[in-house]
Design a protein around this motif. Structure first.
Motif, PDB file in Angstrom:
ATOM      1  N   UNK A  90     -76.807  34.749  42.829  1.00  0.00           N
ATOM      2  CA  UNK A  90     -75.757  35.179  42.528  1.00  0.00           C
ATOM      3  C   UNK A  90     -74.642  35.508  43.579  1.00  0.00           C
ATOM      4  N   UNK A  91     -73.856  34.900  43.841  1.00  0.00           N
ATOM      5  CA  UNK A  91     -73.368  34.904  45.010  1.00  0.00           C
ATOM      6  C   UNK A  91     -71.766  34.946  44.254  1.00  0.00           C
ATOM      7  N   UNK A  92     -70.564  35.771  44.979  1.00  0.00           N
ATOM      8  CA  UNK A  92     -69.212  36.016  44.555  1.00  0.00           C
ATOM      9  C   UNK A  92     -68.699  35.012  45.720  1.00  0.00           C
ATOM     10  N   UNK A  93     -67.875  34.064  45.584  1.00  0.00           N
ATOM     11  CA  UNK A  93     -67.315  33.468  46.685  1.00  0.00           C
ATOM     12  C   UNK A  93     -66.167  34.079  47.433  1.00  0.00           C
ATOM     13  N   UNK A  94     -65.704  33.924  48.123  1.00  0.00           N
ATOM     14  CA  UNK A  94     -64.023  34.721  48.622  1.00  0.00           C
ATOM     15  C   UNK A  94     -63.259  33.436  49.031  1.00  0.00           C
ATOM     16  N   UNK A  98     -58.350  27.607  42.131  1.00  0.00           N
ATOM     17  CA  UNK A  98     -58.948  26.130  42.179  1.00  0.00           C
ATOM     18  C   UNK A  98     -59.574  25.717  42.900  1.00  0.00           C
ATOM     19  N   UNK A  99     -59.122  25.431  44.492  1.00  0.00           N
ATOM     20  CA  UNK A  99     -59.699  24.701  45.384  1.00  0.00           C
ATOM     21  C   UNK A  99     -61.295  24.796  45.904  1.00  0.00           C
ATOM     22  N   UNK A 100     -61.898  26.126  45.806  1.00  0.00           N
ATOM     23  CA  UNK A 100     -62.603  26.593  46.048  1.00  0.00           C
ATOM     24  C   UNK A 100     -63.406  26.410  45.000  1.00  0.00           C
ATOM     25  N   UNK A 101     -63.051  25.763  43.302  1.00  0.00           N
ATOM     26  CA  UNK A 101     -63.838  25.701  42.288  1.00  0.00           C
ATOM     27  C   UNK A 101     -63.959  24.299  42.301  1.00  0.00           C
TER      28      UNK A 101
END
Length: 239
Positions: A90-94, A98-101
């Motif tokens: 499980x990772x939390x993206x920095x 919207x763009x990241x998703x």
């Protein structure tokens, strides 16, 4: 198995809407909304995030994306409550929400692993910032004659087509192109940007009647040009 995504937002409607948007480009990816408080208000819920992780995890891992500071803090808290073996998956993206998703969803749809999905999500901001300068490297009006396929002395294949679908290279066709190019063993640029990056392709803003120019080099270069030409001529299935 594909990496799943959990969208953490202060607004339930925002999280649901983003899942709907990303789902248009990643129909086989688990996209779980974890927005708002438990009673439907504005805020975040540890329980919703925990439940979202459980639902999104199909075995390949889960990426969390969050909108504002306190949402990030709540997501980090959810990670702390995981068992040690779960934390590795499980990772939390920095990344911008919207763009990241969107970038993460497309990467997950193409079967990329957890590290690659996180990488694409976090690269979204940089892609957006640099897109204007990079896209200027090969403006549409400088493209060679339509449907003229050339190969230079270094083995680079280049071809151009006029976009015929009414909406041009909007989000869904951009995702189609990025997904089609993702697994090819070739360096691919489209109007000067990375042909494997959905975010870069979306920033081009190509409309109906504009020229799309591809340059490809590598073992799969010819296949890349053929696949892209077929998609453009078919209007990305929109006509």
């Amino acid at each position: 198995m594909r990496v799943g995504l959990v969208i953490v937002s202060h607004s339930d409607k925002l999280a649901e809407g983003l899942c709907e948007l990303a789902g248009q480009m990643a129909p086989d990816v688990a996209l779980i909304a974890a927005g708002g408080t438990d009673d439907g208000g504005i805020g975040t819920s540890l329980e919703k995030i925990q439940a979202g992780i459980a639902r999104a995890d199909g075995g390949a891992g889960v990426v969390l994306l969050a909108d504002l500071g306190s949402a990030v803090m709540t997501a980090e808290m959810a990670l702390e409550f995981l068992e040690e073996d779960q934390r590795e998956k499980i990772r939390l993206a920095d990344a911008p929400l919207v763009e990241g998703a969107v970038a993460a969803a497309v990467a997950a749809q193409t079967g990329q692993d957890l590290a690659a999905v996180v990488r694409d999500a976090e690269a979204a901001a940089a892609s957006m910032a640099g897109a204007a300068a990079e896209s200027g490297a090969a403006p549409a009006d400088a493209a060679p004659e339509l449907d003229d396929i050339d190969q230079d002395d270094t083995g680079v294949l280049e071809a151009s087509w006029e976009l015929i679908n009414p909406m041009g290279l909007h989000a869904r066709p951009a995702a189609v192109v990025a997904q089609a190019m993702a697994d090819l063993d070739a360096d691919i640029t489209i109007n000067g940007v990375d042909g494997k990056s959905v975010m870069m392709l979306m920033t081009l803003g190509l409309k109906a009647g504009d020229t799309l120019t591809v340059s490809a080099h590598g073992p799969d270069a010819e296949r890349a040009v053929e696949m892209l030409g077929l998609e453009v001529r078919n209007g990305f299935g929109e006509i």
